[in-house]
Design an enzyme around this catalytic site. Structure first.
Site, PDB file in Angstrom:
ATOM      1  N   HIS A 306      -8.108   4.561  -9.046  1.00 28.24           N
ATOM      2  CA  HIS A 306      -7.321   3.878  -8.016  1.00 28.24           C
ATOM      3  C   HIS A 306      -7.883   4.222  -6.649  1.00 28.24           C
ATOM      4  O   HIS A 306      -8.347   5.333  -6.430  1.00 28.24           O
ATOM      5  CB  HIS A 306      -5.854   4.323  -8.088  1.00 28.24           C
ATOM      6  N   ASP A 363      -1.715  -0.257 -14.602  1.00 32.66           N
ATOM      7  CA  ASP A 363      -2.104  -1.279 -15.586  1.00 32.66           C
ATOM      8  C   ASP A 363      -2.397  -0.707 -16.963  1.00 32.66           C
ATOM      9  O   ASP A 363      -2.584  -1.468 -17.911  1.00 32.66           O
ATOM     10  CB  ASP A 363      -3.343  -2.031 -15.068  1.00 32.66           C
TER      11      ASP A 363
HETATM   12  C1  SDX Z   1      -4.212  -2.193  -9.145  1.00 27.51           C
HETATM   13  O1  SDX Z   1      -4.618  -1.024  -4.415  1.00 27.51           O
HETATM   14  C2  SDX Z   1      -3.577  -1.013  -5.140  1.00 27.51           C
HETATM   15  O2  SDX Z   1      -2.543  -0.464  -4.765  1.00 27.51           O
HETATM   16  C3  SDX Z   1      -3.679  -1.787  -6.425  1.00 27.51           C
HETATM   17  C4  SDX Z   1      -2.520  -1.676  -7.379  1.00 27.51           C
HETATM   18  C5  SDX Z   1      -1.278  -2.326  -6.835  1.00 27.51           C
HETATM   19  O3  SDX Z   1      -0.176  -1.961  -7.264  1.00 27.51           O
HETATM   20  O4  SDX Z   1      -1.418  -3.294  -6.034  1.00 27.51           O
HETATM   21  O5  SDX Z   1      -2.235  -0.318  -7.664  1.00 27.51           O
HETATM   22  C6  SDX Z   1      -2.818  -2.408  -8.694  1.00 27.51           C
HETATM   23  O6  SDX Z   1      -5.072  -2.961  -8.813  1.00 27.51           O
HETATM   24  C7  SDX Z   1      -4.535  -0.963  -9.955  1.00 27.51           C
HETATM   25  C8  SDX Z   1      -6.058  -0.827 -10.248  1.00 27.51           C
HETATM   26  C9  SDX Z   1      -6.378  -1.736 -11.440  1.00 27.51           C
HETATM   27  N1  SDX Z   1      -7.868  -1.798 -11.650  1.00 27.51           N
HETATM   28  C10 SDX Z   1      -8.430  -1.184 -12.668  1.00 27.51           C
HETATM   29  O7  SDX Z   1      -7.836  -0.462 -13.480  1.00 27.51           O
HETATM   30  C11 SDX Z   1      -9.924  -1.468 -12.798  1.00 27.51           C
HETATM   31  C12 SDX Z   1     -10.662  -0.169 -13.074  1.00 27.51           C
HETATM   32  N2  SDX Z   1     -10.623   0.672 -11.886  1.00 27.51           N
HETATM   33  C13 SDX Z   1     -11.734   0.620 -10.995  1.00 27.51           C
HETATM   34  O8  SDX Z   1     -12.430  -0.576 -10.920  1.00 27.51           O
HETATM   35  C14 SDX Z   1     -11.500   1.327  -9.673  1.00 27.51           C
HETATM   36  O9  SDX Z   1     -10.956   2.545  -9.968  1.00 27.51           O
HETATM   37  C15 SDX Z   1     -10.660   0.650  -8.611  1.00 27.51           C
HETATM   38  C16 SDX Z   1     -11.137  -0.737  -8.331  1.00 27.51           C
HETATM   39  C17 SDX Z   1      -9.234   0.598  -9.034  1.00 27.51           C
HETATM   40  C18 SDX Z   1     -10.780   1.471  -7.345  1.00 27.51           C
HETATM   41  O10 SDX Z   1     -12.081   1.382  -6.936  1.00 27.51           O
HETATM   42  P1  SDX Z   1     -12.589   2.159  -5.630  1.00 27.51           P
HETATM   43  O11 SDX Z   1     -11.486   2.797  -4.897  1.00 27.51           O
HETATM   44  O12 SDX Z   1     -13.479   1.237  -4.886  1.00 27.51           O
HETATM   45  O13 SDX Z   1     -13.357   3.354  -6.281  1.00 27.51           O
HETATM   46  P2  SDX Z   1     -14.907   3.481  -6.301  1.00 27.51           P
HETATM   47  O14 SDX Z   1     -15.487   2.256  -6.889  1.00 27.51           O
HETATM   48  O15 SDX Z   1     -15.338   3.905  -4.950  1.00 27.51           O
HETATM   49  O16 SDX Z   1     -15.074   4.664  -7.383  1.00 27.51           O
HETATM   50  C19 SDX Z   1     -15.286   5.992  -6.974  1.00 27.51           C
HETATM   51  C20 SDX Z   1     -16.090   6.604  -8.129  1.00 27.51           C
HETATM   52  C21 SDX Z   1     -17.384   5.837  -8.428  1.00 27.51           C
HETATM   53  O17 SDX Z   1     -18.287   6.741  -9.017  1.00 27.51           O
HETATM   54  P3  SDX Z   1     -19.362   7.535  -8.054  1.00 27.51           P
HETATM   55  O18 SDX Z   1     -20.038   6.490  -7.203  1.00 27.51           O
HETATM   56  O19 SDX Z   1     -18.513   8.501  -7.260  1.00 27.51           O
HETATM   57  O20 SDX Z   1     -20.286   8.223  -9.034  1.00 27.51           O
HETATM   58  O21 SDX Z   1     -15.320   6.533  -9.341  1.00 27.51           O
HETATM   59  C22 SDX Z   1     -15.991   5.691 -10.263  1.00 27.51           C
HETATM   60  C23 SDX Z   1     -16.956   4.858  -9.478  1.00 27.51           C
HETATM   61  O22 SDX Z   1     -18.049   4.434 -10.296  1.00 27.51           O
HETATM   62  N3  SDX Z   1     -14.952   4.888 -10.919  1.00 27.51           N
HETATM   63  C24 SDX Z   1     -14.903   4.609 -12.214  1.00 27.51           C
HETATM   64  C25 SDX Z   1     -13.721   3.890 -12.413  1.00 27.51           C
HETATM   65  N4  SDX Z   1     -13.100   3.738 -11.237  1.00 27.51           N
HETATM   66  C26 SDX Z   1     -13.873   4.355 -10.311  1.00 27.51           C
HETATM   67  N5  SDX Z   1     -15.755   4.901 -13.225  1.00 27.51           N
HETATM   68  C27 SDX Z   1     -15.408   4.458 -14.464  1.00 27.51           C
HETATM   69  N6  SDX Z   1     -14.252   3.756 -14.718  1.00 27.51           N
HETATM   70  C28 SDX Z   1     -13.408   3.477 -13.732  1.00 27.51           C
HETATM   71  N7  SDX Z   1     -12.292   2.792 -13.985  1.00 27.51           N
END
Ligand code: SDX
Length: 435
Positions: A306, A363
């Protein structure tokens, strides 16, 4: 603590006020940054940028705290219904008994859709994505309610909020019924908000859907937990569109479109696809986790991570308990729940996830609950939108009342410098292309 920040650019000092929020959050007010320094900030994804101040919802991502108008969401787990929480979010306080009765009356008496809207449903192909239909139907709805487009006063706004929150159920139910070629079921004025939605989705002419209190309570809680989440992608979209003074209906249509994405509200569908993929033997749980860690692989562990929570999403904690309780009550043994629990255990033992603060989010369990309620996967994000509607409306209203400036971010241009126009014959490769 200091109440101003100092920037030094080319040896010159610039000072900017620091504002402190009611929970001690601090924001550097850079309203005058470009005028004073000629610079803009750069913050792709806006992860460090406050677009506004707001009184609606507070999140402390480090400590897994979520409050609606100051009330911790855990206190909604046993108690109010979704409509009471919707009023709280939109109008800023819990409704008095009269306010609640009046709002409920409006909702009950505005559940129907104009019959003309059925022709629009008939134009959709059976495989039309429900979120495409939902977004479209918000704009169609505005064509039938020109009387509440202005929102110039609270009375008109209250009526608009009631009609939208009420009719979104009917719109969603009709999407479900039309895609299956089933006769639509009209709203039943004697049913509660959630019971009416399930009635319109699952009843048959002459055979009403059997209302189970545990099922209604679970759906009510799902809507409450999805009701708002401060400046998330779709809520920010509603605020951006509303900032041009576009009407509430079309601002909500834009919010639906943003929510559809698999990184946002579409994640509840992606979680089920991921769990199903493991169940049918595509990937083992360990392989799934390793794939999510592999930077060369675009796969992410859906339902994990998140932008704000670097701890367990408090909503996921509540939903995990609802999952366990509901499936036990309904005597459902869902293999996807067993897989989800194992996946969570494996991931939370892995330093990749723990070090990055990647925990289950809202989710991760919501889809398993909706599946137990008989809701098809392609309607999960529609359910999320129904829950999020009061939050979108609350933020749209907050910005509207404050007469906020139109959103118009700046950029740092990195394209070509000034370049002369070349007539086609002067362009390289033109003659070769002619052979
Ligand atoms: C919702 O914003 C909100 O409030 C949203 C929400 C709401 O109520 O409105 O809470 C609802 O959208 C919940 C989120 C649902 N999405 C998912 O479950 C999809 C999977 N999650 C990711 O795509 C991700 O965690 C996000 C999109 C939710 C957040 O992405 P960010 O904040 O841009 O995080 P990032 O891409 O900067 O990640 C930081 C690190 C990275 O690795 P490094 O570069 O540090 O090595 O964490 C890794 C990312 O690759 N990472 C993940 C991951 N999420 C982040 N690696 C593997 N699996 C994941 N799910």
């Amino acid at each position: 603590m200091t109440d101003r920040a100092t920037l030094i650019i080319d040896g010159k000092e610039y000072h900017f006020p620091i504002i402190t929020g009611s929970e001690g959050e601090r924001g550097i007010d850079i309203t005058r940054l470009r005028a004073q320094t000629g610079c803009v900030t750069l913050d792709p994804g806006l992860g460090n940028t406050g677009a506004c101040t707001s009184e609606v919802t507070y999140i402390d991502g480090e400590n897994g705290i979520l409050r609606y108008r100051g009330i911790p969401i855990e206190q909604f787990a046993k108690g109010p219904n979704f409509i009471e929480v919707a009023w709280l979010l939109i109008f800023g306080k819990l409704p008095t008994p009269d306010e609640y009765e009046g709002f409920s009356w409006r909702l009950t008496n505005s559940a129907h859709l104009h019959e003309g809207m059925r022709h629009v449903y008939q134009a959709f192909p059976p495989n039309a994505p429900p979120m495409a239909a939902l977004s479209a139907m918000f704009n169609v709805l505005s064509c039938y309610h020109p009387d509440i487009m202005g929102l110039e006063d609270d009375e008109v706004f209250s009526e608009a909020a009631a009609r939208l929150i009420s009719k979104v159920r009917t719109i969603a139910a009709y999407i479900y019924r039309f895609q299956l070629g089933l006769p639509v079921m009209y709203p039943d004025p004697d049913l509660s908000y959630c019971a009416n939605l399930l009635h319109m989705m699952f009843s048959w002419p002459g055979k009403s859907y059997p209302i189970d209190d545990e099922v209604i309570e679970a759906l009510n809680l799902i809507f409450i937990l999805h009701a708002d989440h401060e400046q998330n992608c779709s809520t920010s979209t509603v605020r951006v569109v509303g900032s041009s003074q576009a009407n509430l209906f079309t601002s909500l249509a834009a919010g639906v479109s943003a929510l559809w994405g698999p990184l946002h509200g579409g994640a509840n569908v992606a979680v089920m696809d991921m769990l199903e993929g493991i169940r049918v033997g595509g990937l083992s749980i360990e392989q799934c986790v390793e794939k999510a860690k592999d930077k060369s692989d675009p796969f992410r562990l859906m339902g994990f991570g998140h932008r704000v929570y670097k701890n367990y999403d408090p909503r996921a904690k509540v939903l995990r308990n609802v999952c366990n309780r509901l499936l036990a009550k309904l005597k459902i043994s869902d293999p996807l729940l067993d897989i989800a629990r194992k996946l969570e255990d494996v991931a939370l033992e892995d330093s990749y996830f723990v070090d990055r603060g990647l925990y289950p989010n809202v989710d991760f369990y919501s889809g398993i609950i909706m599946r137990a309620l008989g809701i098809p996967t392609n309607m999960f994000t529609v359910m999320f939108a129904i829950g999020r509607l009061p939050g979108w409306i609350a933020h749209w209203r907050e910005q509207h009342l404050r007469k906020g400036r139109i959103f118009r971010p700046r950029q740092v241009y990195t394209g070509p410098r000034e370049t002369p126009y070349e007539a086609p014959a002067e362009r390289s490769g033109f003659h070769e292309a002619l052979g």
